[in-house]
Scaffold this motif. Structure first.
Motif, PDB file in Angstrom:
ATOM      1  N   ASP A 246       0.965  -1.271   0.105  1.00 12.92           N
ATOM      2  CA  ASP A 246       0.033   0.044  -0.064  1.00 12.92           C
ATOM      3  C   ASP A 246       0.871   1.072  -0.052  1.00 12.92           C
ATOM      4  N   GLY A 247       0.588   2.075  -0.927  1.00 11.61           N
ATOM      5  CA  GLY A 247       1.696   3.341  -1.146  1.00 11.61           C
ATOM      6  C   GLY A 247       1.495   4.157   0.183  1.00 11.61           C
ATOM      7  N   THR A 248       0.196   4.232   0.940  1.00 13.22           N
ATOM      8  CA  THR A 248       0.103   5.224   1.901  1.00 13.22           C
ATOM      9  C   THR A 248       0.605   4.814   3.394  1.00 13.22           C
ATOM     10  N   ILE A 266      -1.712  -7.274 -11.402  1.00 13.04           N
ATOM     11  CA  ILE A 266      -2.294  -6.595 -10.163  1.00 13.04           C
ATOM     12  C   ILE A 266      -3.825  -6.186 -10.177  1.00 13.04           C
ATOM     13  N   SER A 267      -4.634  -6.686 -11.525  1.00  3.55           N
ATOM     14  CA  SER A 267      -5.988  -6.110 -11.727  1.00  3.55           C
ATOM     15  C   SER A 267      -6.900  -6.483 -10.550  1.00  3.55           C
ATOM     16  N   ASP A 268      -6.514  -7.570  -9.714  1.00  8.10           N
ATOM     17  CA  ASP A 268      -7.554  -7.626  -8.667  1.00  8.10           C
ATOM     18  C   ASP A 268      -7.302  -7.019  -7.310  1.00  8.10           C
ATOM     19  N   ILE A 269      -6.062  -6.137  -7.446  1.00  7.95           N
ATOM     20  CA  ILE A 269      -6.038  -4.991  -6.275  1.00  7.95           C
ATOM     21  C   ILE A 269      -7.192  -4.104  -6.132  1.00  7.95           C
ATOM     22  N   ASP A 270      -7.968  -3.782  -5.120  1.00 10.11           N
ATOM     23  CA  ASP A 270      -9.034  -3.022  -5.207  1.00 10.11           C
ATOM     24  C   ASP A 270      -8.526  -1.677  -4.972  1.00 10.11           C
ATOM     25  N   TYR A 271      -8.408  -0.763  -6.200  1.00  9.51           N
ATOM     26  CA  TYR A 271      -7.899   0.699  -6.296  1.00  9.51           C
ATOM     27  C   TYR A 271      -8.738   1.636  -5.459  1.00  9.51           C
ATOM     28  N   LEU A 273      -9.417   0.453  -2.014  1.00  6.31           N
ATOM     29  CA  LEU A 273      -8.845   0.205  -0.847  1.00  6.31           C
ATOM     30  C   LEU A 273      -7.233   0.627  -0.731  1.00  6.31           C
ATOM     31  N   HIS A 274      -6.752   0.295  -2.120  1.00  4.60           N
ATOM     32  CA  HIS A 274      -5.403   0.648  -2.112  1.00  4.60           C
ATOM     33  C   HIS A 274      -5.380   1.741  -3.297  1.00  4.60           C
TER      34      HIS A 274
END
Length: 284
Positions: A246-248, A266-271, A273-274
């Motif tokens: 997570d960038g934050t 990484i298409s399943d990463i919830d943008y 949420l992250h």
């Protein structure tokens, strides 16, 4: 070590069409490795102290561009240092043209001189069929058969003594702690036929672990994550693990830790949420 990372994102348009957009190029380097010397011969031979003979750079066989082309008798390139190089690893790529026909008195070699003079490469006076070496106690065959194409020669001074590695095969060790010069070619006055040298790298592996974290990135409004492609460079006996964070918060994103692939979906990463992510490259 280094990784070159291309991060891309995607979005669905109103008509359902999917388009790819390159968001950013990131270069990630590990600062724990000290690169003492590197030459890929793309810019002539200016990094070498001596160039003996008429040979120079020329187009190398695939996959690389220019290389040092050693073709004539008693021709070589040479570099020396004012202080001994301790704890370093030396790697050289050598293209064997196999055009000598196995006849005697032919050599193309890598030489390191310091508290011990070391040779590695081709010397048909010793063995015409296999790569050979000399670690201060006489020439010997490595048992690695010669073949047309690129071959890797590594001399590792990072441990006790020096270890010779040919094409990722550990051959032997000798009682050497450092070197002060490197030579490519042949000063033994033996017959020469064309051969190529490339990707000469001398690096200090004393600190051979570490990590680097990329800056955080996020897609433009309305865009989502898609994939990451990684171009990795790993030295013998090492590897790189990648983690998407997570960038934050810097927390690893579940399911995206300890990755070794060069293509990471990484298409399943919830943008939502992250909304931003970063890459953590850990080197071993």
């Amino acid at each position: 070590y280094k990784t070159e990372v291309l991060m891309s994102v995607w979005r669905d348009l109103f008509n359902g069409e999917t388009r790819i957009q390159s968001l950013e190029n990131l270069k990630v380097y590990m600062g724990a490795v000290s690169f003492g010397f590197y030459d890929n011969f793309e810019y002539s031979l200016h990094k070498w102290d001596s160039v003996v003979g008429p040979d120079g750079v020329s187009q190398a066989p695939a996959p690389w561009g220019l290389s040092y082309n050693s073709t004539t008798t008693d021709a070589y390139i040479f570099k020396t240092w004012d202080t001994p190089q301790d704890g370093a690893v030396v790697t050289v790529w050598y293209y064997d043209t196999m055009s000598d026909g196995g006849f005697p008195n032919y050599a193309n070699l890598l030489q390191l001189s310091g508290d011990l003079t070391i040779w590695a490469g081709v010397n048909t006076n010793v063995d015409a069929a296999n790569y050979v070496a000399e670690l201060g106690a006489g020439w010997f065959s490595t048992g690695i058969p010669r073949s047309l194409g690129w071959h890797n020669f590594t001399l590792d001074y990072s441990g006790a003594g020096v270890t010779l590695i040919v094409d990722n095969n550990v051959i032997t060790s000798g009682p050497a702690d450092n070197f002060v010069s490197i030579m490519l070619g042949d000063d033994l006055d033996l017959i020469k036929v064309p051969a190529y040298y490339d990707e000469v790298l001398i690096h200090n592996m004393t600190l051979n672990r570490g990590y680097i974290i990329s800056k955080a990135i996020k897609p433009p409004p309305g865009w989502r994550w898609d994939f990451i492609t990684v171009s990795k460079e790993e030295f013998f006996g090492s590897y790189i693990e990648l983690t998407i964070e997570d960038g934050t918060t810097g927390a690893p994103i579940p399911g995206y830790t300890g990755l070794t692939d060069e293509y990471i979906d990484i298409s399943d990463i919830d943008y939502r949420l992250h909304p931003s992510i970063r890459l953590n490259a850990t080197f071993y």
